[in-house]
Design a protein around this motif. Sequence first.
Motif, mmCIF file in Angstrom:
data_model
loop_
_atom_site.group_PDB
_atom_site.id
_atom_site.type_symbol
_atom_site.label_atom_id
_atom_site.label_comp_id
_atom_site.label_asym_id
_atom_site.label_seq_id
_atom_site.Cartn_x
_atom_site.Cartn_y
_atom_site.Cartn_z
ATOM 1 N N TRP A 147 0.825 -1.211 0.000
ATOM 2 C CA TRP A 147 0.000 0.000 0.000
ATOM 3 C C TRP A 147 0.857 1.257 0.000
ATOM 4 O O TRP A 147 0.487 2.264 -0.595
ATOM 5 N N ARG A 173 1.788 3.470 -3.095
ATOM 6 C CA ARG A 173 0.852 4.452 -3.670
ATOM 7 C C ARG A 173 0.641 5.661 -2.756
ATOM 8 O O ARG A 173 -0.200 6.509 -3.030
ATOM 9 N N ARG A 203 -5.087 13.991 0.772
ATOM 10 C CA ARG A 203 -5.230 13.657 -0.654
ATOM 11 C C ARG A 203 -4.653 12.275 -0.984
ATOM 12 O O ARG A 203 -4.558 11.896 -2.140
ATOM 13 N N CYS A 204 -4.279 11.536 0.042
ATOM 14 C CA CYS A 204 -3.635 10.237 -0.145
ATOM 15 C C CYS A 204 -4.671 9.134 -0.383
ATOM 16 O O CYS A 204 -5.642 9.020 0.371
ATOM 17 N N PRO A 205 -4.448 8.291 -1.385
ATOM 18 C CA PRO A 205 -5.398 7.213 -1.654
ATOM 19 C C PRO A 205 -5.328 6.052 -0.660
ATOM 20 O O PRO A 205 -6.215 5.211 -0.633
ATOM 21 N N VAL A 206 -4.283 6.012 0.167
ATOM 22 C CA VAL A 206 -4.120 4.886 1.093
ATOM 23 C C VAL A 206 -4.083 5.350 2.550
ATOM 24 O O VAL A 206 -3.467 4.713 3.400
#
Length: 116
Positions: A18, A21, A56-59
């Motif tokens: 993870w 990303r 703003r982090c996808p994970v």
Amino acid sequence: MPRPSRHAPDTTSRAAHWSDRAACRAEEDRSIFFPEDFPRAEVPLVATQARAVCQRCPVIEACLEEALARPEWSGVWGGLDKDQRKALRRREQKRRRRDARKQGGADVAEAAAGTS
């Protein structure tokens, strides 16, 4: 089959993680994720900058989950600083104790109902 040397470079690929990303990977100055290393007057501003990257982090969820599981005692992880994670851990512990007491009370009530 010959055994590879322990001194040979690791050429095997690893599974994606993870953190590959994570938005913080693209940050030029990763020191902002450890605001406690800055002068005391700058800590709130630096922590805010780090949390903005996290938002703003996808994970973000996986990051926070791992920081709580390890546990990480410093830095900004999953959008929370060390004090926020500490408070979250306390709330979670209180919830678990409360649930355990409720469950224990339910077990006693069931046992009493079964023996009547």
